[in-house]
Design an enzyme around this catalytic site. Structure first.
Site, PDB file in Angstrom:
ATOM      1  N   LYS A 127       6.810   9.069  -9.740  1.00 50.13           N
ATOM      2  CA  LYS A 127       7.525  10.152  -9.052  1.00 50.13           C
ATOM      3  C   LYS A 127       9.036  10.003  -9.163  1.00 50.13           C
ATOM      4  CE  LYS A 127       5.873   9.620  -4.882  1.00 50.13           C
ATOM      5  NZ  LYS A 127       5.137   8.344  -5.102  1.00 50.13           N
TER       6      LYS A 127
ATOM      7  N   ASP B  50      -0.367  -0.554  -4.306  1.00 53.01           N
ATOM      8  CA  ASP B  50      -0.978  -1.880  -4.255  1.00 53.01           C
ATOM      9  C   ASP B  50      -1.715  -2.193  -5.548  1.00 53.01           C
ATOM     10  OD1 ASP B  50      -2.888   0.025  -3.900  1.00 53.01           O
ATOM     11  OD2 ASP B  50      -3.986  -1.013  -2.336  1.00 53.01           O
TER      12      ASP B  50
ATOM     13  N   LYS C  52       0.845  -1.194   0.000  1.00 52.05           N
ATOM     14  CA  LYS C  52       0.000   0.000   0.000  1.00 52.05           C
ATOM     15  C   LYS C  52       0.878   1.240   0.000  1.00 52.05           C
ATOM     16  CE  LYS C  52      -3.420   2.323   2.957  1.00 52.05           C
ATOM     17  NZ  LYS C  52      -2.571   3.512   3.243  1.00 52.05           N
TER      18      LYS C  52
ATOM     19  N   LYS D 181       7.558   1.125   1.497  1.00 52.21           N
ATOM     20  CA  LYS D 181       8.097   0.198   0.518  1.00 52.21           C
ATOM     21  C   LYS D 181       9.437   0.647  -0.033  1.00 52.21           C
ATOM     22  CE  LYS D 181       5.898   0.598  -3.210  1.00 52.21           C
ATOM     23  NZ  LYS D 181       6.856   1.609  -3.725  1.00 52.21           N
TER      24      LYS D 181
END
Length: 250
Positions: free
Chosen positions: A40, A125, A9, A14
């Protein structure tokens, strides 16, 4: 060669996890490529690699450049690639990942750099379209999901696990383990362990919530590089080792 995709998520940590695991692997002597799959283009910032245009920026400009202008070595010894994304408000980020992956394959990145490990840091996700690309098409062989004990994080992790279960007969990557990035919610470790049990996979590592990690990010570094003797760095090294042990060779 190990090929590992890391999903979770958005906002759960992450990219921080991926960067620190990559740094720990490189520190152990492995040749590591980290591929950022977020529009990004911020996956590899903590490695301090020289800033370069993303794969999609180069393609938009119609330029065919040498691979060493796309793959940059960071100060942690990790080779960094950023796929990039469409101009904000235009195009599809998922299709952008497909295009970038095709370009890296055309340039034969794996043969040129001969990495021991490729880590794909995949946006959020989302497991449809281009965002599923790292788990299929002979890119990643193994998927690890980063989660906390928060309800929405566990829900997202369960959705990713379900997608992999549904597609396992199509040659997709194997769901290999969970990584608990703790948020100090009640019964957190038990909740993550329950999800792991439901999917018959291990919890590869439990990372406590630590102020030192935020301090290292403020310095623009991984905690493995900024505070190599810290407990946090030791835990990331252990996590890296466990992930390698659990993962299949390509």
């Amino acid at each position: 060669m190990k090929k590992i995709a890391i999903y979770c998520k958005g906002g759960i940590g992450k990219s921080t996890t991926t960067a620190n695991v990559a740094a720990a692997m490189a520190k152990s002597g492995l040749r590591v490529v980290q591929v950022g799959c977020d529009p990004k283009a911020d996956s590899t910032l903590l490695h301090g690699a020289p800033q370069s245009e993303t794969v999609l920026e180069l393609l938009r400009a119609g330029r065919d450049v040498p691979l060493d202008q796309i793959v940059r070595e960071g100060r942690d010894g990790v080779f960094c690639v950023e796929c990039g994304g469409p101009i904000p408000g235009t195009g599809c980020a998922g299709r952008g990942i497909v295009t970038a992956f095709d370009y890296l394959r055309e340039k034969d990145m794996e043969r040129v750099y001969r990495p021991d490990v490729i880590l794909y840091d995949v946006l959020g996700d989302v497991v449809c379209g281009g965002f599923a690309m790292p788990m299929r098409g002979d890119y990643a062989k193994n998927v690890f999901i980063v989660t906390s004990g928060e309800k929405m994080s566990l829900y997202a992790a369960a959705n990713i696990a379900l997608a992999l279960e549904r597609f396992k007969n199509r040659g997709y990557a194997r769901l290999t383990g969970l990584i608990q990035n703790s948020r100090n919610v009640p019964n957190e470790t038990a909740l993550v362990a329950e999800l792991a049990g439901e999917n018959h996979i291990p919890v590869a590592g439990i990372m406590p919530r630590e102020e030192l990690i935020a301090r290292s990010e403020a310095l623009g570094r991984t905690v493995v590089a900024a505070f190599p003797e810290s407990d946090a760095a030791v835990r990331y090294a252990a996590l890296a080792g466990k992930m390698l042990a659990l993962s299949d060779d390509a």
